[in-house]
Structure formats: C-alpha cells, structure tokens
Design a protein around this motif. Structure first.
Motif, PDB file in Angstrom:
ATOM      1  N   ASP A   2      15.055  -3.824 -26.791  1.00 42.91           N
ATOM      2  CA  ASP A   2      15.682  -4.010 -25.583  1.00 42.91           C
ATOM      3  C   ASP A   2      17.118  -4.517 -25.777  1.00 42.91           C
ATOM      4  N   SER A   3      17.415  -5.115 -27.123  1.00 45.47           N
ATOM      5  CA  SER A   3      18.788  -5.477 -27.486  1.00 45.47           C
ATOM      6  C   SER A   3      19.718  -4.154 -27.666  1.00 45.47           C
ATOM      7  N   ILE A   4      19.118  -3.135 -28.194  1.00 48.02           N
ATOM      8  CA  ILE A   4      19.739  -1.929 -28.563  1.00 48.02           C
ATOM      9  C   ILE A   4      19.759  -1.246 -27.375  1.00 48.02           C
ATOM     10  N   VAL A   5      18.942  -1.298 -26.436  1.00 48.59           N
ATOM     11  CA  VAL A   5      19.323  -0.536 -25.256  1.00 48.59           C
ATOM     12  C   VAL A   5      20.214  -1.299 -24.138  1.00 48.59           C
ATOM     13  N   ASP A   6      20.224  -2.487 -24.059  1.00 45.32           N
ATOM     14  CA  ASP A   6      21.405  -3.257 -23.513  1.00 45.32           C
ATOM     15  C   ASP A   6      22.635  -3.017 -24.052  1.00 45.32           C
ATOM     16  N   ALA A   7      22.798  -3.142 -25.384  1.00 44.51           N
ATOM     17  CA  ALA A   7      24.173  -2.901 -26.002  1.00 44.51           C
ATOM     18  C   ALA A   7      24.578  -1.480 -25.839  1.00 44.51           C
ATOM     19  N   LEU A   8      23.550  -0.425 -25.485  1.00 44.20           N
ATOM     20  CA  LEU A   8      24.068   0.810 -25.329  1.00 44.20           C
ATOM     21  C   LEU A   8      24.659   1.073 -23.754  1.00 44.20           C
TER      22      LEU A   8
END
Length: 146
Positions: A2-8
């Motif tokens: 989720d953090s990777i998706v949010d950062a992207l």
C-alpha cells in the motif's frame, strides 16, 4: 504494498500538478521566458524525477514479488507440495525431489549462469566451483528413494 502504491500515486499527482503549473506560467508569460516559467520548468523537472524514482521502486517491488512467487511455485512443483492441495488434479510426471536437492541444483545453475556471463564457461569446461558446502552430483539416485 500500500505504501508503494500511495507513493506512486502521490508522485504522479505532484507531477501532473507541476505540468499544469508550467502550462499556466507559460500562458501567463505569453510564451516568453521569464523567472516564473523557469521556476515552473525547474519544479516540473524535479517532480518528473521524483515520479520516475517512484515508478522504479514500484517496478522493483513487482519484480521481487514475481521472483518470490516463481521460486515458491518451483519449490512446490519440485517437492510435490502442489499435489497435496485440494481441488487440484494430480498429473503424472517426474517424481518429486527433495528441497535440499532442489537447492543444490539451483545453486549449480546459478554458478553456471555466472560463469557464462563472465565468459569463462565453455561447452567443454562447465564445472561447478569447489567452494559449495556439498558437491553437486547430476545423478538423481537419492531422489528415486523418496
């Protein structure tokens, strides 16, 4: 994940915002180069770089997950763990091998790939390095007993 998706997503939104700001600054200046357009372009460049970094991180994550899933599937297939799962048909084929044996073969393949990439491997000289914990034996005699 989720953090990777949010950062992207955040990097994308900031990049799109910087594009809009750059277009607005260019329109306001009548197409002339001004301090405001230069600042907007510099901001756009920074946001673009941050977006690229976020994309690269997401791609690395996806590749690592693909490798992990592939490795788990390979181990399941090789050790026969897949056959024990409910709802899946058992197809006849090679008998399962031990996980230790699979690891030995995997290491041997990795060493061969490394040798070939370094240009030291040839068809007549493909041997595994001698610094492994157990010698590699290409025969499957111990697997037939399992």
């Amino acid at each position: 994940m989720d953090s990777i998706v949010d950062a992207l997503n955040n990097a994308y939104q900031e990049f799109v915002g910087a594009v809009a700001s750059t277009l607005e600054a260019k329109e306001a200046s009548g197409g002339q180069v001004t301090v405001a357009t230069d600042a907007a372009l510099e901001n756009l460049k920074q946001k673009w770089e941050l977006f690229r970094v976020a994309c690269d991180q997401a791609e690395e994550f996806v590749e690592s997950v693909k490798l992990r899933i592939g490795s788990e599937c390979l181990v399941d297939e090789a050790t026969g763990s897949v056959a024990g799962k409910p709802g899946q048909s058992v197809t006849p084929g090679l008998p399962p091998i031990s996980a230790v044996r699979l690891e030995q073969m995997s290491k041997a393949v990795r060493w061969l790939v490394i040798e070939l990439q370094q240009g030291s491997g040839s068809a007549g000289n493909l041997s595994m390095p001698q610094h492994s914990s157990a010698p590699f034996d290409a025969r499957f005699h111990e697997d037939s007993a399992q």
